[in-house]
Write a protein that holds these residues in place. Sequence first.
Motif, mmCIF file in Angstrom:
data_model
loop_
_atom_site.group_PDB
_atom_site.id
_atom_site.type_symbol
_atom_site.label_atom_id
_atom_site.label_comp_id
_atom_site.label_asym_id
_atom_site.label_seq_id
_atom_site.Cartn_x
_atom_site.Cartn_y
_atom_site.Cartn_z
ATOM 1 N N GLU A 83 11.794 -6.750 -21.145
ATOM 2 C CA GLU A 83 11.776 -7.533 -22.375
ATOM 3 C C GLU A 83 13.161 -8.162 -22.499
ATOM 4 O OE1 GLU A 83 12.899 -6.085 -25.979
ATOM 5 O OE2 GLU A 83 14.549 -5.253 -24.833
ATOM 6 N N TYR A 107 14.374 -17.548 -26.077
ATOM 7 C CA TYR A 107 14.285 -17.436 -24.620
ATOM 8 C C TYR A 107 12.844 -17.623 -24.195
ATOM 9 C CZ TYR A 107 13.322 -12.845 -26.603
ATOM 10 O OH TYR A 107 12.844 -11.834 -27.407
ATOM 11 N N ARG A 113 6.900 -5.007 -16.173
ATOM 12 C CA ARG A 113 6.565 -3.646 -16.605
ATOM 13 C C ARG A 113 5.504 -3.119 -15.651
ATOM 14 N NH1 ARG A 113 6.056 -4.240 -23.281
ATOM 15 N NH2 ARG A 113 7.976 -5.452 -23.524
ATOM 16 N N GLU A 115 2.696 -1.449 -15.364
ATOM 17 C CA GLU A 115 1.630 -0.948 -16.222
ATOM 18 C C GLU A 115 0.314 -1.011 -15.472
ATOM 19 O OE1 GLU A 115 2.626 -1.681 -20.636
ATOM 20 O OE2 GLU A 115 2.640 -3.644 -19.728
ATOM 21 N N ARG A 121 -2.893 -7.815 -19.243
ATOM 22 C CA ARG A 121 -1.770 -6.891 -19.046
ATOM 23 C C ARG A 121 -1.325 -6.995 -17.599
ATOM 24 N NH1 ARG A 121 0.435 -2.344 -21.517
ATOM 25 N NH2 ARG A 121 -1.030 -2.352 -23.227
ATOM 26 N N PHE A 125 4.983 -10.727 -16.443
ATOM 27 C CA PHE A 125 4.411 -11.576 -17.485
ATOM 28 C C PHE A 125 5.542 -12.362 -18.137
ATOM 29 C CE2 PHE A 125 5.859 -9.062 -21.124
ATOM 30 C CZ PHE A 125 6.148 -7.863 -20.510
ATOM 31 N N GLN A 127 7.484 -13.903 -21.604
ATOM 32 C CA GLN A 127 7.692 -13.828 -23.051
ATOM 33 C C GLN A 127 8.426 -15.071 -23.531
ATOM 34 O OE1 GLN A 127 9.815 -10.283 -24.283
ATOM 35 N NE2 GLN A 127 7.944 -9.049 -24.278
ATOM 36 N N VAL A 130 12.389 -15.096 -29.982
ATOM 37 C CA VAL A 130 13.590 -15.508 -30.702
ATOM 38 C C VAL A 130 14.322 -14.274 -31.231
ATOM 39 C CG1 VAL A 130 12.439 -17.621 -31.489
ATOM 40 C CG2 VAL A 130 12.547 -15.648 -33.023
ATOM 41 N N GLU A 131 15.624 -14.411 -31.417
ATOM 42 C CA GLU A 131 16.398 -13.384 -32.105
ATOM 43 C C GLU A 131 17.260 -14.091 -33.142
ATOM 44 O OE1 GLU A 131 15.357 -10.495 -31.213
ATOM 45 O OE2 GLU A 131 14.662 -10.856 -29.169
ATOM 46 N N TYR A 272 14.050 0.537 -31.062
ATOM 47 C CA TYR A 272 15.170 -0.046 -31.807
ATOM 48 C C TYR A 272 14.816 -0.607 -33.175
ATOM 49 C CZ TYR A 272 13.537 -4.073 -28.934
ATOM 50 O OH TYR A 272 12.797 -5.028 -28.273
ATOM 51 N N TYR A 273 13.532 -0.588 -33.540
ATOM 52 C CA TYR A 273 13.146 -1.188 -34.826
ATOM 53 C C TYR A 273 13.564 -0.307 -35.995
ATOM 54 C CZ TYR A 273 10.425 -4.490 -32.123
ATOM 55 O OH TYR A 273 10.050 -5.462 -31.250
ATOM 56 N N GLN A 290 -2.818 -8.236 -28.661
ATOM 57 C CA GLN A 290 -1.562 -8.464 -29.373
ATOM 58 C C GLN A 290 -0.782 -9.586 -28.681
ATOM 59 O OE1 GLN A 290 2.565 -6.505 -29.882
ATOM 60 N NE2 GLN A 290 1.052 -4.947 -30.305
ATOM 61 N N GLY A 294 7.224 -8.037 -33.230
ATOM 62 C CA GLY A 294 8.637 -8.180 -33.549
ATOM 63 C C GLY A 294 9.010 -7.480 -34.824
ATOM 64 N N PHE A 313 11.193 -11.741 -32.541
ATOM 65 C CA PHE A 313 9.855 -11.427 -32.035
ATOM 66 C C PHE A 313 9.720 -11.983 -30.637
ATOM 67 C CE2 PHE A 313 9.208 -15.693 -33.855
ATOM 68 C CZ PHE A 313 8.582 -16.347 -32.800
ATOM 69 N N PHE A 315 6.513 -13.583 -28.155
ATOM 70 C CA PHE A 315 5.120 -13.884 -27.838
ATOM 71 C C PHE A 315 4.840 -13.395 -26.432
ATOM 72 C CE2 PHE A 315 5.445 -17.864 -30.597
ATOM 73 C CZ PHE A 315 4.618 -17.364 -31.590
HETATM 74 P P1 HAM Z 1 6.586 -6.056 -27.167
HETATM 75 O O1 HAM Z 1 5.577 -5.854 -28.247
HETATM 76 O O2 HAM Z 1 6.838 -4.938 -26.237
HETATM 77 O O3 HAM Z 1 7.924 -6.454 -27.906
HETATM 78 O O4 HAM Z 1 6.209 -7.325 -26.323
HETATM 79 C C1 HAM Z 1 5.975 -8.573 -26.965
HETATM 80 C C2 HAM Z 1 4.688 -9.173 -26.451
HETATM 81 O O5 HAM Z 1 4.725 -9.296 -25.033
HETATM 82 C C3 HAM Z 1 3.457 -8.336 -26.716
HETATM 83 O O6 HAM Z 1 2.980 -8.552 -28.022
HETATM 84 C C4 HAM Z 1 2.493 -8.847 -25.667
HETATM 85 O O7 HAM Z 1 1.836 -10.012 -26.113
HETATM 86 C C5 HAM Z 1 3.409 -9.212 -24.515
HETATM 87 N N1 HAM Z 1 3.317 -8.204 -23.446
HETATM 88 C C6 HAM Z 1 3.892 -6.986 -23.397
HETATM 89 N N2 HAM Z 1 3.589 -6.354 -22.253
HETATM 90 C C7 HAM Z 1 2.789 -7.181 -21.545
HETATM 91 C C8 HAM Z 1 2.137 -7.123 -20.276
HETATM 92 N N3 HAM Z 1 2.252 -6.063 -19.473
HETATM 93 N N4 HAM Z 1 1.387 -8.189 -19.879
HETATM 94 C C9 HAM Z 1 1.261 -9.274 -20.666
HETATM 95 N N5 HAM Z 1 1.860 -9.393 -21.869
HETATM 96 C C10 HAM Z 1 2.618 -8.371 -22.310
HETATM 97 C C11 HAM Z 1 9.071 -6.809 -27.256
HETATM 98 O O8 HAM Z 1 9.172 -6.950 -26.074
HETATM 99 C C12 HAM Z 1 10.237 -7.085 -28.194
HETATM 100 N N6 HAM Z 1 11.409 -7.413 -27.389
HETATM 101 C C13 HAM Z 1 9.922 -8.182 -29.188
HETATM 102 C C14 HAM Z 1 11.060 -8.449 -30.113
HETATM 103 C C15 HAM Z 1 11.948 -9.457 -30.042
HETATM 104 N N7 HAM Z 1 11.404 -7.697 -31.150
HETATM 105 C C16 HAM Z 1 12.476 -8.211 -31.717
HETATM 106 N N8 HAM Z 1 12.829 -9.286 -31.050
#
Ligand code: HAM
Length: 421
Positions: A83, A107, A113, A115, A121, A125, A127, A130-131, A272-273, A290, A294, A313, A315
């Motif tokens: 991430e 970004y 990951r 997974e 999934r 992938f 993302q 924004v921060e 970290y939330y 999902q 964020g 958050f 996407f």
């Molecule tokens: P996260 O919920 O782990 O949050 O990931 C954000 C989004 O990335 C998820 O809602 C999902 O749509 C997508 N995602 C996660 N894992 C996968 C995967 N294996 N394959 C496809 N899509 C995936 C974060 O990463 C935080 N950094 C978000 C954030 C930014 N919070 C604060 N600032």
Amino acid sequence: MRDNHMEFTRPRGTRDFLPEEVRKRRKVEGIIRDTFEKFGFEEVVTPTFESLELITAKSGDEIREGLYHFKDKSDRDLALRPELTAPVMRLYVNEMQKRPKPVKVYYFANCFRYERSQAGRYREFYQAGVESIGSANPEADAEVIALAVEALKNLGLENFKIHIGHIGILRGILEEESVSEAEQNALMGIIDKGEKSQIENALLKFSSDTRDYLKKIIELQGKPGDVLKEASGIVKNSDEKITELEETLELLESFGVKDYEINLGIARGLDYYTGIVFEIYAEGLGAQNQVCGGGNYALTETFGGQKTATSGFAFGFDRIMLALEAQDALQEGDGDVEYLVVSTSNALLKKAIEISAKIRENHACEVDLMRRKLGKALAYADTSGIPFVVIVGEEELKKDKVLIRDMKSGEQKEVSIKDLK
Ligand code: HAM
């Protein structure tokens, strides 16, 4: 299999993107970038891999278990980024702390990951996130949520659901119960996964009163008015968190976002939330619905910086693509090439190349590389969606002219080479 004739397949959980797909992805990416920039966010780029320690600090069990972790030749422990919040916070602490606040960055990047791969999934992938750094006011949180919603609207995504919660409420209860941070994180991870039996199991260690209390909070979900009223009745010692939530929601309305649910069971999969958190779910994606996650978090101090309010958050870009596709909201679209230059004989090939170079000063232009006969070249332009074919022929060249054929109407006209722009 003979040694020098091996056939390779992609690593599990990765994808190739063919031109038609990339074309669609770039279009969607462009709309997301535009929306981020309209809100004043600027792009940053960080490395694909970081030190393992940075990535594992406050990341959560699920992330740690799924890390692509390796040692480089100098025995350093590194990890492919799962991430971008941690990398961007490192960048902020290293280079941007002195800037006027808020610092608003975005970004668009690949993440990794390990997974169980399935629809929606992947192991690699993308993302788009924004921060927003430096404002502890509720309008900063509200803006971040509003931006996510605006971007999805601009993409034409319909029927998505926004859930907003406050992670401080659950964590507050656990703190009062003297649950250690590590245990809190583990529990939040289980709640985030949402498996009822696992949650029940994990809650068994609490007294039945606390268990009921926690369960009530986790299940508190619905339209804001009702839920907030109910929450104020249930939640003890968390008035300021409920107020924070209310203030943010009021401002969110001014940003034009009115259609959402409160969900105090949002636990998020990362450690970290700290405050307001939110998730957005799309229709038609099955279990991996999902598309956005964020909220408010704290990492700057963990990384040796000053305490700073941060929220953001990300996407899941691939899931957004799937959601748009499920909704049939993606147009096929043609490529960018506007002109195909073809000569009527091989003897005129050089002339055709020269003419294509001239046209390319202002337009995307291909010269026929296959030495096709005219009829075949026209058929190629047709299937490739190239709107104009420039025909370089003997007769016209004598007059310093070429023929331009409009593939849609079939009309051809003579144009002087010097007038080609
Ligand atoms: P996260 O919920 O782990 O949050 O990931 C954000 C989004 O990335 C998820 O809602 C999902 O749509 C997508 N995602 C996660 N894992 C996968 C995967 N294996 N394959 C496809 N899509 C995936 C974060 O990463 C935080 N950094 C978000 C954030 C930014 N919070 C604060 N600032």
